[in-house]
Write a protein that holds these residues in place. Structure first.
Motif, mmCIF file in Angstrom:
data_model
loop_
_atom_site.group_PDB
_atom_site.id
_atom_site.type_symbol
_atom_site.label_atom_id
_atom_site.label_comp_id
_atom_site.label_asym_id
_atom_site.label_seq_id
_atom_site.Cartn_x
_atom_site.Cartn_y
_atom_site.Cartn_z
ATOM 1 N N GLY B 203 -8.072 9.246 4.811
ATOM 2 C CA GLY B 203 -7.350 10.290 5.522
ATOM 3 C C GLY B 203 -8.205 10.883 6.629
ATOM 4 O O GLY B 203 -7.710 11.157 7.727
ATOM 5 N N ALA B 204 -9.480 11.052 6.323
ATOM 6 C CA ALA B 204 -10.369 11.710 7.274
ATOM 7 C C ALA B 204 -10.475 10.921 8.576
ATOM 8 O O ALA B 204 -10.393 11.480 9.677
ATOM 9 N N ILE B 205 -10.629 9.607 8.444
ATOM 10 C CA ILE B 205 -10.832 8.793 9.649
ATOM 11 C C ILE B 205 -9.568 8.814 10.513
ATOM 12 O O ILE B 205 -9.638 8.756 11.749
ATOM 13 N N GLN B 206 -8.397 8.957 9.879
ATOM 14 C CA GLN B 206 -7.157 9.034 10.654
ATOM 15 C C GLN B 206 -6.961 10.418 11.234
ATOM 16 O O GLN B 206 -6.405 10.589 12.310
ATOM 17 N N ASP B 207 -7.405 11.419 10.459
ATOM 18 C CA ASP B 207 -7.252 12.793 10.922
ATOM 19 C C ASP B 207 -8.025 13.010 12.214
ATOM 20 O O ASP B 207 -7.603 13.766 13.095
ATOM 21 N N LEU B 266 -10.399 -5.962 10.736
ATOM 22 C CA LEU B 266 -10.764 -5.093 11.858
ATOM 23 C C LEU B 266 -9.543 -4.793 12.724
ATOM 24 O O LEU B 266 -9.322 -3.650 13.128
ATOM 25 N N TYR B 267 -8.721 -5.824 12.986
ATOM 26 C CA TYR B 267 -7.522 -5.621 13.797
ATOM 27 C C TYR B 267 -6.567 -4.668 13.094
ATOM 28 O O TYR B 267 -5.962 -3.790 13.719
ATOM 29 N N LEU B 268 -6.433 -4.851 11.772
ATOM 30 C CA LEU B 268 -5.541 -3.998 10.993
ATOM 31 C C LEU B 268 -5.990 -2.543 11.111
ATOM 32 O O LEU B 268 -5.182 -1.649 11.411
ATOM 33 N N GLY B 269 -7.291 -2.321 10.894
ATOM 34 C CA GLY B 269 -7.815 -0.961 10.958
ATOM 35 C C GLY B 269 -7.664 -0.375 12.346
ATOM 36 O O GLY B 269 -7.235 0.781 12.513
ATOM 37 N N ALA B 270 -7.975 -1.190 13.359
ATOM 38 C CA ALA B 270 -7.897 -0.697 14.736
ATOM 39 C C ALA B 270 -6.460 -0.341 15.095
ATOM 40 O O ALA B 270 -6.201 0.677 15.747
ATOM 41 N N SER B 271 -5.500 -1.166 14.629
ATOM 42 C CA SER B 271 -4.116 -0.869 14.976
ATOM 43 C C SER B 271 -3.648 0.398 14.271
ATOM 44 O O SER B 271 -2.903 1.192 14.853
ATOM 45 N N VAL B 275 -2.228 3.562 16.343
ATOM 46 C CA VAL B 275 -0.951 4.202 16.043
ATOM 47 C C VAL B 275 -1.197 5.650 15.643
ATOM 48 O O VAL B 275 -0.429 6.553 15.988
ATOM 49 N N GLY B 276 -2.332 5.868 14.947
ATOM 50 C CA GLY B 276 -2.666 7.199 14.455
ATOM 51 C C GLY B 276 -2.889 8.225 15.541
ATOM 52 O O GLY B 276 -2.847 9.427 15.278
ATOM 53 N N VAL B 277 -3.131 7.781 16.746
ATOM 54 C CA VAL B 277 -3.286 8.731 17.849
ATOM 55 C C VAL B 277 -1.970 9.459 18.087
ATOM 56 O O VAL B 277 -1.950 10.652 18.362
ATOM 57 N N PHE B 278 -0.863 8.737 17.962
ATOM 58 C CA PHE B 278 0.447 9.314 18.262
ATOM 59 C C PHE B 278 1.237 9.700 17.009
ATOM 60 O O PHE B 278 2.013 10.633 17.032
ATOM 61 N N ILE B 279 1.058 8.932 15.947
ATOM 62 C CA ILE B 279 1.717 9.272 14.687
ATOM 63 C C ILE B 279 0.593 9.640 13.731
ATOM 64 O O ILE B 279 -0.137 8.774 13.258
ATOM 65 N N ALA B 280 0.445 10.940 13.456
ATOM 66 C CA ALA B 280 -0.710 11.389 12.700
ATOM 67 C C ALA B 280 -0.718 10.803 11.299
ATOM 68 O O ALA B 280 0.312 10.794 10.622
ATOM 69 N N ARG B 281 -1.875 10.300 10.895
ATOM 70 C CA ARG B 281 -2.100 9.747 9.547
ATOM 71 C C ARG B 281 -1.005 8.770 9.110
ATOM 72 O O ARG B 281 -0.308 9.007 8.113
ATOM 73 N N PRO B 282 -0.832 7.674 9.834
ATOM 74 C CA PRO B 282 0.261 6.756 9.462
ATOM 75 C C PRO B 282 0.079 6.151 8.077
ATOM 76 O O PRO B 282 1.045 5.995 7.337
ATOM 77 N N TYR B 283 -1.178 5.837 7.704
ATOM 78 C CA TYR B 283 -1.388 5.220 6.383
ATOM 79 C C TYR B 283 -1.038 6.210 5.284
ATOM 80 O O TYR B 283 -0.358 5.867 4.324
ATOM 81 N N CYS B 284 -1.512 7.465 5.453
ATOM 82 C CA CYS B 284 -1.285 8.470 4.414
ATOM 83 C C CYS B 284 0.198 8.725 4.202
ATOM 84 O O CYS B 284 0.657 8.897 3.085
ATOM 85 N N ARG B 285 0.943 8.779 5.300
ATOM 86 C CA ARG B 285 2.339 9.196 5.178
ATOM 87 C C ARG B 285 3.268 8.047 4.831
ATOM 88 O O ARG B 285 4.238 8.234 4.101
ATOM 89 N N PHE B 286 2.989 6.880 5.354
ATOM 90 C CA PHE B 286 3.983 5.812 5.208
ATOM 91 C C PHE B 286 3.486 4.594 4.440
ATOM 92 O O PHE B 286 4.133 3.554 4.436
ATOM 93 N N LEU B 287 2.322 4.706 3.815
ATOM 94 C CA LEU B 287 1.841 3.555 3.060
ATOM 95 C C LEU B 287 1.098 3.947 1.784
ATOM 96 O O LEU B 287 1.187 3.256 0.774
ATOM 97 N N CYS B 288 0.354 5.046 1.834
ATOM 98 C CA CYS B 288 -0.594 5.329 0.749
ATOM 99 C C CYS B 288 0.107 5.459 -0.605
ATOM 100 O O CYS B 288 0.953 6.333 -0.795
ATOM 101 N N PRO B 289 -0.230 4.576 -1.555
ATOM 102 C CA PRO B 289 0.419 4.630 -2.857
ATOM 103 C C PRO B 289 -0.071 5.797 -3.713
ATOM 104 O O PRO B 289 0.650 6.267 -4.588
ATOM 105 N N TYR B 290 -1.294 6.246 -3.446
ATOM 106 C CA TYR B 290 -1.801 7.376 -4.226
ATOM 107 C C TYR B 290 -1.087 8.662 -3.802
ATOM 108 O O TYR B 290 -0.908 9.567 -4.608
ATOM 109 N N GLY B 291 -0.684 8.689 -2.531
ATOM 110 C CA GLY B 291 0.058 9.836 -2.034
ATOM 111 C C GLY B 291 1.366 10.035 -2.784
ATOM 112 O O GLY B 291 1.845 11.163 -2.916
ATOM 113 N N VAL B 292 1.946 8.943 -3.293
ATOM 114 C CA VAL B 292 3.168 9.042 -4.080
ATOM 115 C C VAL B 292 2.916 9.880 -5.328
ATOM 116 O O VAL B 292 3.656 10.811 -5.647
ATOM 117 N N LEU B 293 1.811 9.542 -6.027
ATOM 118 C CA LEU B 293 1.482 10.264 -7.256
ATOM 119 C C LEU B 293 1.155 11.720 -6.948
ATOM 120 O O LEU B 293 1.579 12.631 -7.655
#
Lengths: 207, 511
Positions: B203-207, B266-271, B275-293
């Motif tokens: 989360g921090a690196i995306q924030d 590396l490409y996955l992380g960079a992309s 995307v995170g510049v415009f859509i804040a924390r994309p992994y946390c909001r739309f992918l993170c499975p721990y966020g569900v719990l």
């Protein structure tokens, strides 16, 4: 103190339900955690290779997230034959039996060959150069005493939750082992120099 | 020593003079080739034999033992091609070094660090409303859990360890992993998602890169928020069948934390960061499975971060403050729809729910066969069967290795079918859960709760305290020059005024 003020009556009913549910979840979480702690007081695990299952496919050199790999060849001295013509050290049909680069099998020259006494030679792995390709391991298994084998060096290994080599291992030789016994050493598993692998087919370049 | 002493007495007594195996034992005793086998044989010879019957029985036993030992010796010679050297010069074997892994103490230290970070984050978020404090804590945690600990082990990945240990008895869940899994959940139950606020390295690196966050439409957010459930279900399914750890394997930022990795990672992380510049924390909001719990537990929290410390004055300053669209806005004056239409729509959706569950379960069941191919046993079994059906097929390394292991094809296929059966049941269940979630999301989308104040959406709020800095009622807002700078940046000012006394109100003037 920072909870939203419950202004309406509906809010307080909702609040009551929420708190009840929270207590229920807290209780079940606590019980689950306690039960798991009670049942699973286990040591941490690290990844290790079973040398008796390893087939020396060379993937340990390429699949590790580290470069060079955290997998290195180790030498089991009590098993080693101290051969003058070490098949793990010399290329097949090596022109001369000396440490010239063209005679060595190791692509990085990571094996050190020292004279002990006639006719015995000691072979040491220089781990800084070793890339874990298992070429020497394969040759030693095929023609020697199988004293060379691969092990994960735990000081280098990042201990990824999912080891990227373990996924690609064709032999299922990778497993999690207790962290206080992080190696599967050959001469430890069976003392008396009798550990080795069953014979394998001879490679084509020798036939 | 015993063997040399015993043999002459046996010969003297004449007990074994005529016995063939005894003679053999004596001869091998003086020519030690296979040491262990000799010792056992000679021990037998030295037994006193008084009656002839006993002697005959003994001799027969010795004969069979001798034959067995000879066979074993032949085999061991085959394994150990060259005899152990007999050094004359007093050579001692060097030790094989065994460098140890991180000690247990260090791992408990990490657990303590996690607990400390979560406690501090809770205090900063709930009590202090300090965005600045959370920011620096986030940087510290990013450096420690991300770059220093190389991103492993994190609570997100620990879901799979828990799933693996629940469904496979051979895997013992380490206590530290269990605590890593449970502690953030426990904190979420009491204080909200403070783990996301500043402890999670992902989360921090995306924030840090969320520079120009856009507000996404509500239907898109709700639609996309089904993905984490599907991802969680898939990850648990693959972990429970001992196929692999999907979340760890496709962790987008792990290559950054390790400062090494292959190109796809590396490409996955960079992309994700782009995307995170415009859509804040994309992994946390739309992918993170721990966020569900965490999202399950956070709404139940007693002490969650709230935007307003006392009462909302509806100044609308916090409206755009949340980069994650997690603020419920007040919806005064919404026209109520006709009661009949609403009931009919809800009834239809409730009726659709079982259908949706069944449909998604069926999809999961259909997907279970292709998914099972990620399991090594199943893929080898399929390869072996394909090679038997088509002899022209080039054998793979895996199938060749399988054939050298001495396991029969029947056993392999039986194992593979068992895994596939488990995958099938898991596919139905996972699909059903995703269907249920999808249905509930549809229900949530079709209803709108009356909202009077600006409130955080507890399920999705990361407790980052950005909104607190915008609230003019918040004491931290007036004292925190960092917050003033942030508001200034948000509004588009070049720099904050020197010594802003009530920056939020100033900004309000500009707006």
């Amino acid at each position: 103190m920072n909870t939203a003020p419950a202004t309406s009556t509906g809010g307080s009913r909702f609040e009551f339900l929420r708190q009840g549910l929270a207590r229920l979840v807290a209780l079940s979480l606590g019980m689950l955690g306690g039960m798991s702690l009670f049942g699973a007081r286990r040591k941490n695990t690290v990844w290790q290779i079973d040398p008796l299952k390893c087939v020396q496919c060379e993937r340990c050199a390429t699949e590790c997230v580290l470069s060079p790999s955290a997998v290195k060849c180790v030498q089991s001295y009590p098993i080693c034959g101290y051969c003058q013509l070490c098949f793990g050290y010399f290329q097949p049909h090596a022109p001369q039996l000396n440490s010239a680069a063209e005679n060595q099998l190791c692509p990085t020259g990571a094996i050190e060959r020292l004279f002990v006494e006639e006719p015995y030679w000691e072979y040491n792995i220089l781990e800084d150069s070793c890339i874990g390709c298992a070429k020497c391991v394969k040759a030693c298994e095929m023609f020697g005493n199988a004293s060379f084998y691969l092990q994960v060096r735990q000081d280098l290994c990042l201990n990824c939750n999912q080891c990227s080599i373990a996924i690609k291992c064709p032999a299922g030789a990778w497993d999690r082992v207790p962290a206080d016994q992080p190696y599967k050493l050959k001469h430890k598993t069976a003392p008396g120099n009798t550990v080795g692998r069953l014979k394998k087919e001879r490679p084509q370049w020798l036939a | 020593m015993a063997r040399l002493a015993d043999i002459p007495t046996c010969i003297e007594r004449g007990d074994v003079r005529s016995s063939q195996p005894a003679r053999e034992a004596v001869s091998t005793a003086f020519h030690p080739v296979g040491r262990r086998q000799d010792a056992s044989r000679i021990a037998r010879v030295s037994l006193p034999g008084r009656s002839v019957a006993l002697l005959v029985r003994l001799a027969l036993l010795l004969l069979t033992l001798g034959l067995l030992a000879a066979a074993a010796q032949a085999e061991s010679e085959q394994e150990q091609r060259f005899p152990a050297p007999e050094f004359k010069g007093g050579y001692t074997f060097p030790e094989t070094t065994v460098p140890q892994a991180t000690s247990e103490t260090r791992q408990w230290l990490d657990v303590a660090a996690l607990a400390a970070a979560l406690s501090i984050a809770s205090w900063l978020a709930v009590k202090r409303h300090s965005r600045r404090g959370l920011f620096w804590l986030m940087i510290c945690c990013l450096l420690y859990f991300g770059f220093y600990k190389k991103g492993c082990l994190c609570p997100i990945g620990s879901i799979q360890n828990v799933a693996l240990s629940l469904f496979n008895s051979h895997y013992a869940l380490p206590v530290t992993v269990l605590i890593f899994f449970g502690l953030p959940l426990l904190f979420a139950l009491f204080f909200g998602r403070v783990f996301c606020a500043s402890v999670c390295a992902l989360g921090a690196i995306q924030d840090l890169v969320a520079i120009k966050p856009l507000t996404l439409p509500r239907n898109l957010t709700i639609g996309l928020s089904v993905i984490p459930y599907a991802y969680l279900a898939l990850a648990v399914l693959l972990a429970a069948t001992n196929t692999g750890f999907l979340i760890c394997r496709y962790d987008p930022f792990i290559a950054f934390f390790r400062l090494t990795g292959d190109a796809p990672h590396l490409y996955l992380g960079a992309s994700f960061l782009l995307v995170g510049v415009f859509i804040a924390r994309p992994y946390c909001r739309f992918l993170c499975p721990y966020g569900v719990l965490l999202g399950f537990l956070s709404p139940l929290s007693r002490w969650h971060l709230a935007i307003t410390p006392t009462s909302c004055i509806n100044c609308r300053l916090c409206e755009t403050s949340c980069p994650f669209d997690s603020i419920h806005k007040p919806n005064f004056g919404l026209a109520h729809e006709a009661r009949g239409a609403g009931v009919r729509r809800l009834g239809f959706l409730f009726l659709m729910l079982p259908l949706l569950i069944a449909l998604c379960g069926w999809v999961g069941h259909r997907l279970s066969v292709p998914l099972s191919r990620y399991n090594s046993t199943v893929s080898v079994a399929e390869q072996v069967v394909a090679e038997r059906q088509n002899p022209l097929l080039e054998p793979t390394l895996e199938s060749k290795t399988f054939r050298s292991k001495g396991v029969t094809e029947g056993e392999l296929i039986r194992d593979a079918l068992a895994i596939r059966a488990r995958m099938n049941i898991g596919g139905w269940l996972a699909g059903g859960v995703v269907g249920l979630v999808f249905g509930l999301k549809l229900l949530a989308f079709s209803t709108i709760r009356t909202q009077k104040d600006y409130e955080v959406d507890k399920a999705h709020c990361f407790s980052c305290a950005r909104c607190c800095t915008y609230c003019p009622n918040d004491p931290s807002c007036k004292t925190d020059s960092f917050s003033a700078a942030m508001i200034a940046q948000q509004v588009g000012q070049a720099a904050p005024k020197p010594k802003p006394t009530t920056p939020a109100l100033e900004v309000a003037g500009h707006v």
